[in-house]
Design an enzyme around this catalytic site. Structure first.
Site, short mmCIF file in Angstrom:
data_model
loop_
_atom_site.label_atom_id
_atom_site.label_comp_id
_atom_site.label_asym_id
_atom_site.label_seq_id
_atom_site.Cartn_x
_atom_site.Cartn_y
_atom_site.Cartn_z
CB CYS A 201 17.61 4.18 -66.60
SG CYS A 201 17.56 5.09 -68.16
CE1 TYR A 202 15.47 0.48 -64.64
CE2 TYR A 202 16.98 0.06 -66.46
CZ TYR A 202 15.70 0.20 -65.98
OH TYR A 202 14.63 0.05 -66.84
#
Length: 1331
Positions: free
Chosen positions: A1299-1300
C-alpha cells in the site's frame, strides 16, 4: 511607433474621407522624391518596369502619410486625456470628462504634457486605436500645450556677426552645408542653415517670399540663405533624470509629435509674423542678453532646428527623412489660417469611404503631378475622370501640345472620385485635420538635364516633378535617356516622369537587387541574423547568365547619388509588389503553381536581410485583402441585404492560401539560420517554455548568442505584427468557409481549405511542385525540418504574446488563428515529419491550475468565438494531461463522497422528526443503503474473485460506482489486509487475469505478442463483457494500472478514432500487418497478385475448433451514414444455450464454397486491405466490443477521455511495461539507512542483473503492480526500509507494504545471502498480512 490592426478597417468597409485627404496626398505628390530605374540597370529589367500614377502606391508618400496620421491620432488622444470631451455622461475611461464624473467631488489630477504624451503614444499604438477615442471628442481648437514651452527671442548681435563670418567663409560653408541638389530639401536655402544645430532661427519675411520649387539651377544652389533675426528655445523646466517616461517621452523626437501638428505650426507661424513685424510678446527680462544666453545654453541639447519655412501639416520629423532627405508638406494658404473641420466624433474602425460622395475640387492650386487615387489600381472602369484636376501643368510650347500621358497599365487609370482619395499607410481610417492646399509651384520652362543633376552629375537621377527633364517621350521613361546636346535644345518637361517600380519580383530579380543593395552597403540596419545573405543555390543547367549592372561607358559620368537611386528604386519596387496581393502572387508563381517552399523561403530570406521592415510592412498591407469575404458569400443574400459591406477586391481560397504561404515564408525567413536540425528542435523547446534563455535542463544545450538571436527575430515588432494579422486572417477565412457550407451545404462547396496551398507546398513528396532554384540535398533535407518547426514557433509566439492568463481564449483573432494552424498541422504531422512533442507549449502548463482549470473546462461550451485551451490537448505534455484527467476523476469522486455526509444529516433529521421505531429505522436504512455508504465496498474471496466481483457490481447505480473503492480480499480465510491501494491493485490483477483467460471463451491471447482481443462470435453473454469493461473503468477511475495488454486498435475505438490503416493494427497482429503490406507493395512484374498470393476476398477466424469464413462486402454509403445492422455488417454468433444451438445453424455452416469468393487482384487489393481491417476490428467483434465499451464509459466522463490519445490511454490503463533499474535507483528513497550503506549497494547490484521477468516480480512485490505508472518511475513510490539485522542463512525473508510501496529489507551479512533470500521472497509472494 506603429499601430497594429488585426483586421484592417478598409477591408470590406466604408469610410467617409474629406477633401483633406486629397490635399495631403496632392501636397505629398508634389514634393515627394520619385524613384526611377537607374541608368546602369540591366536591360532585362526594363520590360518589368511600370510607371506609378497612384500616390498611395508611392513609398515616399506612404511613409509621410503614415507619420502624419499617427501624429493626428496622438494629438486627439492628448486632448482627450488632458481636456476631455465635455459631455455630461461620457463613458470613455481615458477621457478626462469621464474621470471627473466618476471621481465626483474628489479632486482629479490632470495629466501633465509628458504624461499625456506618454499615454497618448501608447493608446495610438494599440490595435484599432480609433475605437479608444471618445465619441463626443471635438477637434482641439487651441494649439497643443507643448508649444507653450517654446520661446521666441531676438538673435544676439554677436551671434549675427558670427553667422555673417560663417557665410563669408567658403571652407566653413562647405563643411557645414550639404551638396546642392535639384531635389526639394537638399540644401534648400530656406531649411539647410545650421542643419545640425539644436536651436533654430526663423525669418518671418522669408516664409512668404521663398518659393519652393524642385527645379533648381546652379545659380540657385549658390545663393546664401538670409539669416532670421530671432531664435526659438525651450522654456527651462525641472526634469527628473531618474524618470524613465521623462527621459524617453520628454525628448525632442516625441515632442515633435505635438510641435509639428497643423495647430501648433499655425500658432508658431502667427508668433513669427508677430515677432518679425515688431509685435514682440516676450518680456523685457527674457530679452536681455544675460537671460537670453542662459536660456539658450539650457535648451541647446533639448530642441531641434525649427526651419525658417515651416510647413503646415508636415509629417512628424521624429523618424528619418524619406530617402534620406527632409520631407515637405503642403504650404499655408495666403490667409495663413488653418482650415479645421469639426467632426461629430471618431469613425469606427470599420467605416468605409463613401463611394457616392460628390467630387470636390481642392481649395488650393492644382498640384503639378498626375496621380491616381485608386488604392491598388485594379478597377479599370473609371467612374469620373479628373486627370485635369491633379495633372502637372506643362511648360509653354510643350505641355499645350500634348494631352495627359496615358499610363501603361490599365489598372492605374483615374477611376474614382476625389472624395474616395484617402491617405495610405499604417493608419488608413484616421480622420485627418484640414490640410492647407499646396501653393502653386513656379516652373522654369527650359531647364536641361545637366542643370537638374548639378555639376559633375551623371544622367542617373530620381526626379521630382515638376522638375524639367530632357529627352523623355516614351511612356516608360528611364533615367538613362539621352543627354542634352551641346546646344542645349529644349526638350520635354519633367512633369511627365512618374515614379517607377518593378512589376514582378521573381527569384532572379530578387537575387540581383539584393546583391546591388549589399554591394553598395545601403541595406537597412536590422537585428536579424545573419546580417546579409549571398547566393547559395546551385546554378541550373541551361539557365541564362545572371543579371549584371552596366559598366561605365567612356562618355558617361557616374552620379554621386547612384547608390541612393538604387536604394529608392529597390524600396519602391518592394513596396509596390509586396503590398499588392495580385502582384505578389504573380511574382512568386510559375506555370500556375506557387514556387517550391525552399525557393520562396530563399527569396524572402534575401529580401528580409536588405529591407526587413519594408518587406514585413508591405506584406502586412497585402494581408488586408484576406479579410474581404469571398464572392460566393457576398451573393448569398439579396442585393438589398447588406450582410457584408461591398469590397473592391476579393481573393478565392486558393489565392488567399497562396498569399498566406508567401507571408508565412517571410516569417520563417526572419529566424536565424541554423545548420543543424537538432538545434531547431532544442530552440523550439526553449521557446515553448516561454523562455529566451534556458536556465537548466535538457533544453539548455544551445549557446546564449543563438538564443538571443531567436529572441530578436520573434519579438521584431514588424514581423510580429504581420504574424498577428496572418493568424487573424486564417481564423476569418475559416469562418467564411463555415458560413458558405452552412448556406449552400458541404456538397456544393467544392473550394479547398485556405491552408491547402501551404500544406501542398510543405508536402516535399509532391511531384507537381515547381522547383525554381536548385539546392543541395542537405539544404533540402534541413529545409523540410525548418519550415514546420518555425511555423509552430511563430504560432506559439503570437499565442504567448496575446495570452491573458485565462484558459478561455478568443477563437476569432490572432490567438484563434494560431490555434487553427497548429490544429491543421497536428492532423498532418506525419506528412510534415513532426513529432507530438513539438506541438507542446509548456508555458501554459506552468501557469494553469491543475485542479480548477480542468473542472472549468467540463462546464465550458466552446464556440467559434470562445475556445478553451483544453480543446487542444496536444499542446500539453502527456504527464500534464494525465494530471488533468485524474483531477477530473478525483473531483467527481470527492463530490460523490460529500453527498454521503449530506445524506446522513438529512436522514438523522427525518428519523428524529418522524418518530419512527427502531424496526422502521432499520428497514429504511436497508432500503437506502446504496445512498448511505461512503465507499464502494467489494468483499472478495480469493477462490472466486471474478464471480464475486460480478455479483457485487451487477446493477450498481452510477453514484455508487463514483465513490472511493475499498476492497476486502480474502478476509473470510483469515487474510489481514488494510486497503490503502495495495489490496485494490492485487484484486484487479487477479480479476483481470481470470477474465482474459482464453479458456473462458471470451478473449483470445496472441502467443507472440501476449495481446488480448475479443473472440469473434463468443459464447459468453454480453453482460459479462460489460462487467469486464466496468472493471477496467473502475481501475482507471481510481488511478490504478492493470496487468493487461490490448492492441492500440482497442484504445482508438474507445476514443472514437477510426481504425483504417495498417499501422493501427501492427502492434496487435504484426504478422498479419506484414503480410498485407507485402500484398500492397507487390510489383506485378514478378508475377500476378492472384497467382502469387492466392487470396480470396474473405475474412476467416477459428473459434471453438471451427473455421468460420464470410465473404467481405464493401461498406456502402447508406450503411455508413444510416445503419450498421445490414446483412453484410453482421457476424454469426455461437449459440450460448442448448435451445439456441437447436434453433439456429452453426456459424461454420454458412461458409461459402471454395470457388464462390472472388480472388484478390491488383485492382482490388487496396479495398481488400481496408475491408479486412474493418472486419477484424469492427464487424467480427461488434457485439462484444459494444458491451465492453458501455462498461468502460460507466465511470469516466466522456469529455475527460478526449484529453487522451490512444497511446496515452493505453499507458493509463496498462502502465509502462519497461522497467529501468537505473531510473528506479535514482528516485528510490531510504528509511533507516542511505544509499551508501553496504546492504543497499548489494541490493542494487543484485537487482541490476535481473531479467525482465524478475524485474516485474520485484516491482509487483513492492507496489502490487508489475507496471510502471504513466509518467515514469518518478511517479512511483519505491522505499527501501531497514528491517533489522539477519545473520542466520535460514532467517527472515524480505517483506513489503504494497500500500505504501515499501520494501522491508533486513541487513544481511553478505551479497550472496541477500540474493538468495530476495529471490525466494519474489518467487513465493502471495497473500496479505501484518508484519
Amino acid at each position: 511607433m506603429t499601430r497594429d490592426d488585426m483586421r484592417p478597417a478598409s477591408a470590406g468597409s466604408h469610410s467617409r474621407k474629406h477633401a483633406d485627404d486629397l490635399d495631403l496626398l496632392a501636397g505629398l505628390w508634389e514634393e515627394a522624391r520619385f524613384a526611377r530605374l537607374p541608368w546602369d540597370a540591366p536591360s532585362e529589367l526594363r520590360d518589368s518596369v511600370e510607371d506609378i500614377d497612384n500616390p498611395k502606391r508611392v513609398y515616399a508618400i506612404h511613409k509621410a502619410s503614415r507619420r502624419h496620421n499617427f501624429q493626428q491620432l496622438v494629438q486627439k488622444y492628448i486632448a482627450q486625456l488632458r481636456e476631455g470631451c465635455g459631455a455630461e455622461y461620457c463613458t470613455t475611461s481615458t477621457c478626462f470628462t469621464c474621470r471627473k464624473r466618476i471621481a465626483g467631488q474628489a479632486p482629479v489630477r490632470r495629466y501633465n504634457t509628458t504624461s499625456a504624451r506618454t499615454l497618448a503614444i501608447y493608446l495610438a499604438s494599440q490595435d484599432n486605436p480609433e475605437n479608444g477615442l471618445c465619441p463626443n471628442l471635438r477637434p482641439p481648437k487651441a494649439p497643443p500645450a507643448a508649444v507653450n514651452s517654446l520661446i521666441f527671442l531676438p538673435t544676439h548681435k554677436s551671434r549675427q556677426r558670427d553667422e555673417r563670418i560663417f557665410s563669408a567663409s567658403p571652407k566653413l560653408q562647405t563643411a557645414r552645408s550639404r551638396p546642392c541638389s535639384p531635389k526639394l530639401g537638399e540644401n534648400n536655402p530656406a531649411v539647410s542653415a545650421y542643419p545640425r544645430s539644436r536651436s533654430s532661427t526663423f525669418n518671418g519675411e522669408s516664409k512668404d517670399s521663398a518659393k519652393h520649387t524642385s527645379a533648381r539651377t546652379d545659380s540657385d544652389c549658390q545663393k546664401q540663405p538670409q539669416r532670421p533675426g530671432f531664435t526659438v528655445i525651450e522654456r527651462p523646466n525641472t526634469k527628473d533624470h531618474r524618470s524613465f517616461a521623462g527621459n524617453v517621452f520628454g525628448t525632442v523626437a516625441f515632442k515633435m509629435l505635438e510641435w509639428l501638428t497643423p495647430a501648433a505650426i499655425e500658432d508658431m507661424h502667427d508668433r513669427v509674423r508677430s515677432f518679425s513685424g515688431g509685435r514682440e510678446h516676450v518680456a523685457e527680462d527674457l530679452a536681455s542678453p544675460k537671460v537670453e544666453r542662459k536660456l539658450e545654453d539650457h535648451a541647446l541639447e533639448e530642441f531641434p532646428v525649427l526651419p525658417a519655412e515651416t510647413n503646415v501639416g508636415s509629417p512628424s520629423k521624429r523618424g528619418p527623412p524619406v530617402h534620406g532627405q527632409p520631407e515637405k508638406e503642403a504650404r499655408v494658404p495666403k490667409n495663413n489660417q488653418p482650415q479645421h473641420e469639426t467632426q461629430p466624433g471618431p469613425r469606427s474602425a470599420n467605416a468605409r469611404r463613401n463611394s457616392n460622395a460628390m467630387v470636390r475640387t481642392s481649395t488650393g492650386p492644382k498640384p503639378k503631378r498626375q496621380l491616381s487615387i485608386d488604392p491598388h489600381a485594379q478597377d479599370t472602369a473609371a467612374e469620373e475622370t479628373y486627370a485635369t484636376l491633379l495633372k502637372s501643368p506643362r511648360a509653354a510650347g510643350s505641355g499645350a501640345e500634348k494631352g495627359p500621358r496615358v499610363p501603361k497599365s490599365a489598372g492605374s487609370s483615374l477611376t474614382r472620385p476625389i472624395s474616395q482619395l484617402s491617405s495610405a499607410g499604417f493608419f488608413d481610417d484616421v480622420v485627418l485635420e484640414k490640410m492647407p492646399p499646396p501653393k502653386p509651384v513656379e516652373i522654369k520652362p527650359k531647364t536641361s538635364r545637366d542643370a537638374l543633376d548639378g555639376p559633375g552629375n551623371g544622367e542617373s537621377h530620381s526626379p521630382k516633378a515638376p522638375s524639367p527633364v530632357l529627352g523623355v517621350s516614351s511612356q516608360k521613361s528611364c533615367s538613362d535617356s539621352p543627354s542634352t546636346t551641346a546646344g542645349g535644345e529644349s526638350e520635354m518637361e519633367d512633369e511627365s516622369l512618374l515614379p517607377q517600380a518593378l512589376s514582378r519580383l521573381d527569384a532572379e530579380v530578387v537575387d540581383f537587387v539584393c546583391d546591388v543593395i549589399q554591394e553598395d552597403g545601403i541595406a537597412e540596419k536590422h537585428m536579424l541574423e545573419p546580417q546579409s545573405i549571398s547566393r547559395f543555390h546551385n546554378p541550373q543547367a541551361g539557365q541564362a547568365k545572371p543579371l549584371r549592372r552596366k559598366h561605365k561607358s567612356s562618355g558617361r559620368r557616374y552620379s554621386p547619388n547612384l547608390r541612393l537611386e538604387w536604394k529608392l528604386f529597390v524600396e519602391q519596387s518592394f513596396f509596390y509588389v509586396l503590398s499588392d496581393p495580385q502582384l505578389a502572387l504573380r511574382s512568386f508563381t510559375k506555370k500556375g503553381q506557387l514556387y517550391d517552399s525552399q525557393t520562396l523561403w530563399y527569396c524572402m530570406l534575401r529580401m528580409t536581410r536588405v529591407a526587413p521592415s519594408l518587406v514585413f510592412h508591405s506584406l502586412w498591407m497585402a494581408a488586408a485583402s484576406l479579410f474581404a469575404p469571398p464572392k460566393i458569400l457576398q451573393t448569398l443574400r439579396s442585393p438589398t441585404t447588406r450582410v457584408f459591406p461591398r469590397t473592391e477586391q476579393t481573393l478565392s481560397n486558393i489565392e488567399a492560401g497562396r498569399l498566406i504561404s508567401i507571408c508565412l515564408h517571410a516569417l520563417v525567413a526572419a529566424a536565424p539560420l541554423v545548420g543543424d536540425s537538432r538545434q531547431l528542435f532544442d530552440m523550439s523547446r526553449i521557446r515553448s517554455h516561454g523562455l529566451s534563455l534556458a536556465g537548466s535542463g535538457a533544453v539548455a544545450r544551445q549557446p546564449t548568442e543563438l538564443c538571443l538571436q531567436y529572441e530578436d527575430a520573434f519579438t521584431d515588432p514588424m514581423a510580429l505584427r504581420l504574424a498577428r494579422r496572418l493568424f487573424a486572417a486564417i481564423a476569418t477565412r475559416l469562418h467564411f468557409d463555415a458560413l458558405v457550407e452552412s448556406n449552400i451545404g458541404p456538397q456544393r462547396h467544392k473550394e479547398e481549405d485556405v491552408l491547402a496551398p501551404l500544406f501542398s507546398q510543405l508536402d516535399f513528396l509532391n511531384m507537381d511542385a515547381v522547383y525554381v532554384l536548385d539546392f543541395s540535398f542537405p539544404d533540402r533535407a534541413l529545409h523540410e525540418t525548418r519550415v514546420p518547426i518555425l511555423l509552430l514557433d511563430w504560432a506559439r509566439a503570437v499565442m504567448l504574446n496575446d495570452w491573458d492568463g485565462s484558459p478561455e481564449v478568443p477563437g476569432d483573432g490572432p490567438f484563434g488563428g494560431a490555434l487553427a494552424l497548429i490544429e491543421a498541422m497536428y492532423k498532418r504531422r506525419q506528412e510534415l515529419l513532426l513529432a507530438d512533442a513539438q506541438f507542446r507549449s509548456d508555458y501554459f502548463t506552468e501557469r494553469l491550475d491543475t485542479i480548477k482549470m480542468p473542472l472549468s473546462w467540463l462546464s465550458h461550451t466552446s464556440t467559434r468565438q470562445h475556445l478553451h485551451l483544453l480543446d487542444f490537448p496536444y499542446i500539453f505534455s502527456p504527464s500534464t494531461l494525465v494530471s488533468y484527467f485524474r483531477s477530473i476523476n478525483f473531483s467527481r469522486m470527492s463530490r460523490a463522497f460529500e453527498e454521503f455526509a449530506s445524506f446522513q444529516d438529512k436522514m438523522a433529521v427525518m428519523a428524529q422528526r418522524a418518530g419512527l421505531t427502531q424496526h422502521h429505522k432499520d428497514v429504511l436504512a436497508e432500503r437506502l443503503r446504496p445512498a448511505g455508504s461512503k465507499y464502494l465496498i467489494l468483499d472478495i474471496r480469493r477462490g472466486t474473485v471474478l464471480e464475486d466481483a460480478f455479483d457485487q457490481l451487477w446493477r450498481r447505480e452510477e453514484r455508487e460506482l463514483l465513490r472511493p473503492l475499498k476492497v476486502h480480499l480474502g478476509e473470510s480465510t483469515g487474510e489481514e489486509g488494510f486497503d490503502s491501494g495495495g489490496v485494490q491493485q492485487e484484486f484487479f490483477r487477479l480479476a483481470i487475469a481470470e477474465a482474459l483467460n482464453p479458456d473462458h471463451g471470451a478473449f483470445t491471447v496472441d502467443e507472440r505478442t501476449r495481446m488480448a482481443w475479443f473472440l469473434p462470435g463468443s459464447m459468453e453473454d454480453e453482460w459479462k463483457f460489460e462487467l469486464i469493461g466496468l472493471l477496467v473503468s473502475l481501475a482507471v477511475y481510481n488511478g490504478l494500472t492493470l496487468p493487461v495488454t490490448f492492441p492500440k486498435a482497442l484504445y482508438r475505438k474507445l476514443l472514437g478514432e477510426p481504425v483504417t490503416e495498417l499501422h493501427h493494427i501492427a502492434d496487435g497482429w504484426p504478422d498479419l500487418a506484414s503480410g498485407l503490406t507485402s500484398l500492397l507493395e507487390w510489383d506485378e512484374k514478378d508475377g500476378a497478385v492472384e497467382d502469387v498470393f492466392a487470396r480470396t476476398y474473405e475474412f476467416s477466424v477459428s473459434a471453438f475448433g471451427q473455421h468460420v469464413t464470410r465473404e467481405m462486402r464493401p461498406l456502402s454509403d447508406s450503411l455508413h451514414h444510416h445503419a450498421r445492422s445490414g446483412e453484410d455488417e453482421t457476424w454469426p454468433q455461437f449459440a450460448k444455450t442448448v435451445s439456441q444451438s437447436s434453433a439456429y445453424p452453426a456459424p461454420h455452416q454458412g461458409n461459402p464454397a471454395e470457388d464462390e469468393a472472388p480472388l484478390v487482384t491488383s485492382a482490388n487489393r487496396n479495398a481488400y486491405v481496408s475491408d479486412y481491417i474493418r472486419y477484424l476490428t469492427d464487424v467480427s467483434i461488434r457485439p462484444q466490443y459494444e458491451a465492453f465499451a458501455r462498461g468502460f464509459h460507466a465511470c469516466l466522463h466522456p469529455k475527460s477521455l478526449s484529453l487522451l490519445t490512444p497511446n496515452l490511454l493505453q499507458s493509463v490503463v496498462e502502465g509502462v511495461q519497461e522497467i529501468d533499474i537505473a531510473e528506479l535507483k535514482r528516485y528510490a528513497r531510504y528509511v533507516g539507512w542511505d544509499s551508501s550503506h553496504r546492504t543497499v549497494k548489494d541490493f542494487w547490484s543484485v537487482v541490476k542483473r535481473y531479467d525482465e521477468n524478475m524485474k516485474r516480480k520485484l516491482l509487483e512485490f513492492v507496489t502490487a503492480s508489475d507496471r510502471v505508472p504513466v509518467g515514469g518511475v518518478k511517479n512511483l513510490m519505491f522505499i527501501i526500509q531497514r528491517n533489522g539485522e539477519e545473520e542466520d542463512p535460514a532467517g527472515r525473508l524480505p517483506t513489503s507494504y504494497t500500500c505504501y510501496g515499501t520494501l522491508l529489507l533486513p541487513e544481511y551479512k553478505d551479497k550472496e545471502m541477500l540474493r538468495e533470500r530476495l529471490g525466494m521472497a519474489l518467487e513465493n509472494a502471495q497473500g496479505f498480512g501484518f508484519a
